[in-house]
Design an enzyme around this catalytic site. Structure first.
Site, short mmCIF file in Angstrom:
data_model
loop_
_atom_site.label_atom_id
_atom_site.label_comp_id
_atom_site.label_asym_id
_atom_site.label_seq_id
_atom_site.Cartn_x
_atom_site.Cartn_y
_atom_site.Cartn_z
N TYR A 65 92.13 -30.69 40.05
CA TYR A 65 93.23 -30.17 40.86
C TYR A 65 94.54 -30.63 40.24
O TYR A 65 94.65 -31.77 39.79
CB TYR A 65 93.16 -30.69 42.29
CG TYR A 65 92.77 -29.61 43.27
CD1 TYR A 65 93.50 -28.43 43.35
CD2 TYR A 65 91.66 -29.75 44.09
CE1 TYR A 65 93.14 -27.42 44.22
CE2 TYR A 65 91.29 -28.75 44.97
CZ TYR A 65 92.03 -27.59 45.04
OH TYR A 65 91.67 -26.59 45.90
N ASP A 242 108.29 -6.36 35.02
CA ASP A 242 106.86 -6.65 35.00
C ASP A 242 106.31 -6.04 33.72
O ASP A 242 106.15 -4.82 33.61
CB ASP A 242 106.22 -6.02 36.24
CG ASP A 242 104.71 -6.18 36.28
OD1 ASP A 242 104.12 -6.59 35.25
OD2 ASP A 242 104.11 -5.87 37.33
N THR A 271 100.78 -10.18 32.86
CA THR A 271 99.40 -10.67 32.84
C THR A 271 99.15 -11.12 31.41
O THR A 271 99.94 -10.81 30.51
CB THR A 271 98.37 -9.56 33.19
OG1 THR A 271 98.58 -8.46 32.30
CG2 THR A 271 98.50 -9.10 34.63
N ARG A 280 92.02 -13.67 31.71
CA ARG A 280 92.59 -13.06 32.91
C ARG A 280 93.57 -14.04 33.52
O ARG A 280 93.20 -15.18 33.83
CB ARG A 280 91.50 -12.75 33.94
CG ARG A 280 90.38 -11.89 33.44
CD ARG A 280 89.58 -11.33 34.58
NE ARG A 280 90.34 -10.32 35.26
CZ ARG A 280 90.51 -9.08 34.82
NH1 ARG A 280 89.96 -8.69 33.70
NH2 ARG A 280 91.24 -8.23 35.49
#
Ligand code: DSN
Length: 474
Positions: A65, A242, A271, A280
């Site tokens: 984490y 974007d 992305t 991804r």
């Protein structure tokens, strides 16, 4: 027997370990490689990541984490994640020439949410509610938040409409972006199929948006981001781009000057798995003044970062900095234009009449079929595409009248201009042979023998271009 190379050993061993727990998962992973090897993949948003990118994801970095940012984590023991995130951001900044990079977003949608939040946090002061006294929204109490939600209704976003090629997150009403903002769309000139910048300026002047969003998922042309920035400046809007679809073309130096969003936007999202050929995931690039707000992405908007995926992003950014990536990026466009030429010369109608980027949008209406029928007929013939709305689509966003095809994946396999012409022929043959069923937008008839023949031709076409040639699963 020849000695196995490192990639084959790595993937075989990984599958053996997985198989010892759940063979069906190992089989599905192996089968996916077989299926991808055999499929003529023209989905504009997909690609093939390198073995190094794939392998960087399969390890114990996943166990950690690391909410927060480098050097400022909500968990102890993040020293290695800090290295991974710093190296990924360093490569990302160098690759795009961006002042600041945030590499945590898990997807393009997440990246857009981080950006929207950063923009609002940066510009929303609430001077008309006296008690807030120009405080930043990140400092408000819960009760103040309740009031502020009302204020957010006044924030306006102007993005490209879905049928013109914009993304759901560019203010589409059923998406959160269309709810957190009062939204309006810009489309394309019906005569040219291209953005009409004069109309965009008029719309911006009238609507006075806080945010103008550039970028697209299904627009086949270059966008003049310099011009869009001028429009944003004229109305006092923050300009966001974007670049999820075309990040590889920016990284590879195909889109430069007026067409490079990094040079003109206040904030850019992407992305990493489309034309950029990474894992991804997503990323955000911004001017330094927005960086403190972008850094609040996790935990403000995002769940805990995925350190293993950030590791893979670092590998992909490093790979894209190599000179061969520029050659690859240029070839994507050369192939896309060859595919467009091949379709045009066979009489297929293309939205905007051609392409400047990695994608081509076919209008299948003249074949008397919907996008849905065309998509399935092509799939039955071994050609993987996706249906897509076209500007002012009479068949809506579900059945559509378009087919979107893109060349990043096939270019990664090494296919070139000659193959693109053959693919155009296969696509045209299938579309011309597809007959709609009476009264249905989904059902159709296609001679199975023809579908089978096209499928075999598609397989033959791919044979000289093996996918993951260094990976032998035995
Ligand atoms: N799903 C992506 C695409 O296919 O364009 C966008 O999110």
């Amino acid at each position: 027997m020849p000695e196995l190379n490192a990639e084959s050993i790595a993937f075989r061993s990984a599958l053996d370990v997985v198989r010892s727990v759940e063979p069906r998962i190992a089989d599905a992973i192996a089968q996916e490689l077989t299926d991808q090897r055999e499929s003529l993949k023209l989905i504009a948003s997909e690609n093939y990541a390198s073995p190094a990118v794939l392998l960087a994801m399969g390890n114990w970095l996943s166990d950690k984490y690391a909410e927060g940012t480098v050097g400022r984590r909500f968990y102890a023991g993040c020293q290695n994640v800090d290295i991974v995130e710093s190296v990924a951001a360093e490569h990302a900044k160098a690759l795009f020439g961006a002042p600041y990079a945030y590499v945590q977003p898990h997807s393009g949608i997440d990246a857009n949410l981080v950006a929207y939040w950063a923009i609002l946090a940066d510009r929303v002061e609430v001077p008309y509610l006296k008690k807030f006294e120009k405080r930043q929204i990140n400092d408000l109490t819960d009760a103040e938040w309740a009031e502020l939600r009302q204020a957010f209704g006044n924030q306006r976003l102007l993005g490209m409409s879905l049928d013109a090629g914009g993304h759901l997150t560019h203010g589409f009403r059923p998406n959160i972006s269309g709810k957190m903002f009062d939204q309006r769309s810009y489309g394309v000139d019906p005569a040219t199929g291209q953005i009409d910048y004069a109309a965009l300026l008029e719309s911006a002047k009238e609507f006075k948006p806080a945010v103008i969003v550039g970028g697209y998922s299904a627009y086949p042309r270059k966008v003049n981001f310099a011009k869009m920035r001028e429009i944003a400046d004229e109305v006092g809007a923050t300009f966001m781009v974007d670049m999820a679809h075309f990040a590889g073309l920016v990284a590879g130096g195909v889109f430069t000057g007026d067409f490079n969003p990094i040079e003109h936007a206040h904030i850019v999202t992407t992305t990493t798995h489309k034309s950029l050929r990474g894992p991804r995931g997503g990323a955000v690039f911004c001017q330094p003044e927005l960086a403190p707000q972008v850094d609040r992405g996790c935990p403000m908007v995002l769940g805990g970062p995925l350190p293993h995926v950030m590791a893979a992003k670092a590998i992909a950014f490093a790979e894209a900095r190599r000179p061969e990536f520029a050659t690859y990026a240029q070839q994507i466009v050369t192939n896309s234009q060859a595919l467009a030429e091949g379709l045009l010369k066979r009489g297929v109608q293309l939205v905007s009449g051609g392409t400047d980027n990695h994608l081509v949008l076919l209008d299948v209406h003249p074949f008397g079929i919907t996008g849905r029928q065309a998509e399935q007929a092509l799939l039955d013939s071994g050609i993987v595409t996706n249906r897509n709305a076209i500007p002012n689509d009479p068949n809506g966003a579900w059945y559509t009248s378009g087919i979107r095809v893109g060349t990043p994946a096939l270019t990664s396999r090494g296919l070139g201009v000659a193959e693109m012409d053959q693919i155009a022929d296969l696509i045209h043959t299938v579309l011309a042979a597809t007959t709609p069923a009476e009264g249905s937008k989904a059902k159709f008839t296609l001679d199975p023998a023809l579908a089978d023949r096209i499928s075999k031709q598609a397989t033959e076409l791919l044979a000289p271009f093996p996918l993951y040639p260094s990976v032998d699963l035995g």
